[in-house]
Design a protein around this motif. Sequence first.
Motif, PDB file in Angstrom:
ATOM      1  N   VAL A 171      52.816  37.563  46.126  1.00  0.00           N
ATOM      2  CA  VAL A 171      52.975  38.950  46.559  1.00  0.00           C
ATOM      3  C   VAL A 171      54.453  39.190  46.790  1.00  0.00           C
ATOM      4  O   VAL A 171      55.081  38.540  47.620  1.00  0.00           O
ATOM      5  N   GLN A 176      57.410  41.405  48.097  1.00  0.00           N
ATOM      6  CA  GLN A 176      57.605  42.436  49.098  1.00  0.00           C
ATOM      7  C   GLN A 176      58.667  43.413  48.604  1.00  0.00           C
ATOM      8  O   GLN A 176      59.800  43.022  48.381  1.00  0.00           O
ATOM      9  N   THR A 211      53.906  44.522  54.433  1.00  0.00           N
ATOM     10  CA  THR A 211      54.483  43.201  54.542  1.00  0.00           C
ATOM     11  C   THR A 211      53.439  42.194  55.016  1.00  0.00           C
ATOM     12  O   THR A 211      53.002  42.261  56.153  1.00  0.00           O
ATOM     13  N   PRO A 212      53.021  41.297  54.142  1.00  0.00           N
ATOM     14  CA  PRO A 212      52.069  40.281  54.586  1.00  0.00           C
ATOM     15  C   PRO A 212      52.742  39.305  55.546  1.00  0.00           C
ATOM     16  O   PRO A 212      53.951  39.116  55.499  1.00  0.00           O
ATOM     17  N   SER A 219      54.234  36.167  56.829  1.00  0.00           N
ATOM     18  CA  SER A 219      54.848  35.040  56.155  1.00  0.00           C
ATOM     19  C   SER A 219      55.598  34.222  57.188  1.00  0.00           C
ATOM     20  O   SER A 219      56.187  34.771  58.110  1.00  0.00           O
ATOM     21  N   GLU A 234      48.174  37.110  45.609  1.00  0.00           N
ATOM     22  CA  GLU A 234      47.348  38.307  45.421  1.00  0.00           C
ATOM     23  C   GLU A 234      45.879  38.073  45.732  1.00  0.00           C
ATOM     24  O   GLU A 234      45.178  38.973  46.159  1.00  0.00           O
ATOM     25  N   ASN A 274      47.336  31.387  50.436  1.00  0.00           N
ATOM     26  CA  ASN A 274      48.746  31.152  50.730  1.00  0.00           C
ATOM     27  C   ASN A 274      49.194  29.842  50.118  1.00  0.00           C
ATOM     28  O   ASN A 274      48.404  28.906  49.956  1.00  0.00           O
TER      29      ASN A 274
END
Length: 165
Positions: free
Chosen positions: A40, A42, A59-60, A62, A87, A91
């Motif tokens: 993913v 950003q 924003t996932p 991280s 996606e 992770n």
Amino acid sequence: MNKYLIPIIAIAIVGSVSAFAISPYFTESSIDEALPIGAVVQPMMEETMMEETMMEEMTPVSYSGTFIGVGDGIHDAQGNAYTIPLEDGSNVLRLENFQSTNGPDLYVYLATDDNASEFINLGELKANKGNQNYGIPDDADLTKYNKVLIWCQAFSVLFGSADLS
């Protein structure tokens, strides 16, 4: 003849163990894995366009950290560690600009402390230099397992750790 047999066996055992423990220090390996497929990305936005709620959605979560060696002059690890969301919702742990002294039986752990009292084994260290990716199990709680360890399983020795935050 019998009085020489025990010393010969002892020398053979000590020699074998020594060769196993010391030989990795004289070898090096490198790897340069690309970012995982499905990472993913950003998007970068200007500060004036960002709203707090929008950022939380975009924003996932991280985590990242920097390796610190144990400082004994023999075991060392340097570089960066961070998680990359994919996606599909999983992770990956990425070691980047990574470098460690080589050793026998090195593994990558997510752990709760530097002693590996509780850990998730992500697999054997692929190389002692370079960029590399390790899959993180879906049920791994990164708030609990917030340390990345380079760990020698054979001798229960820490080479270096990175605190993920």
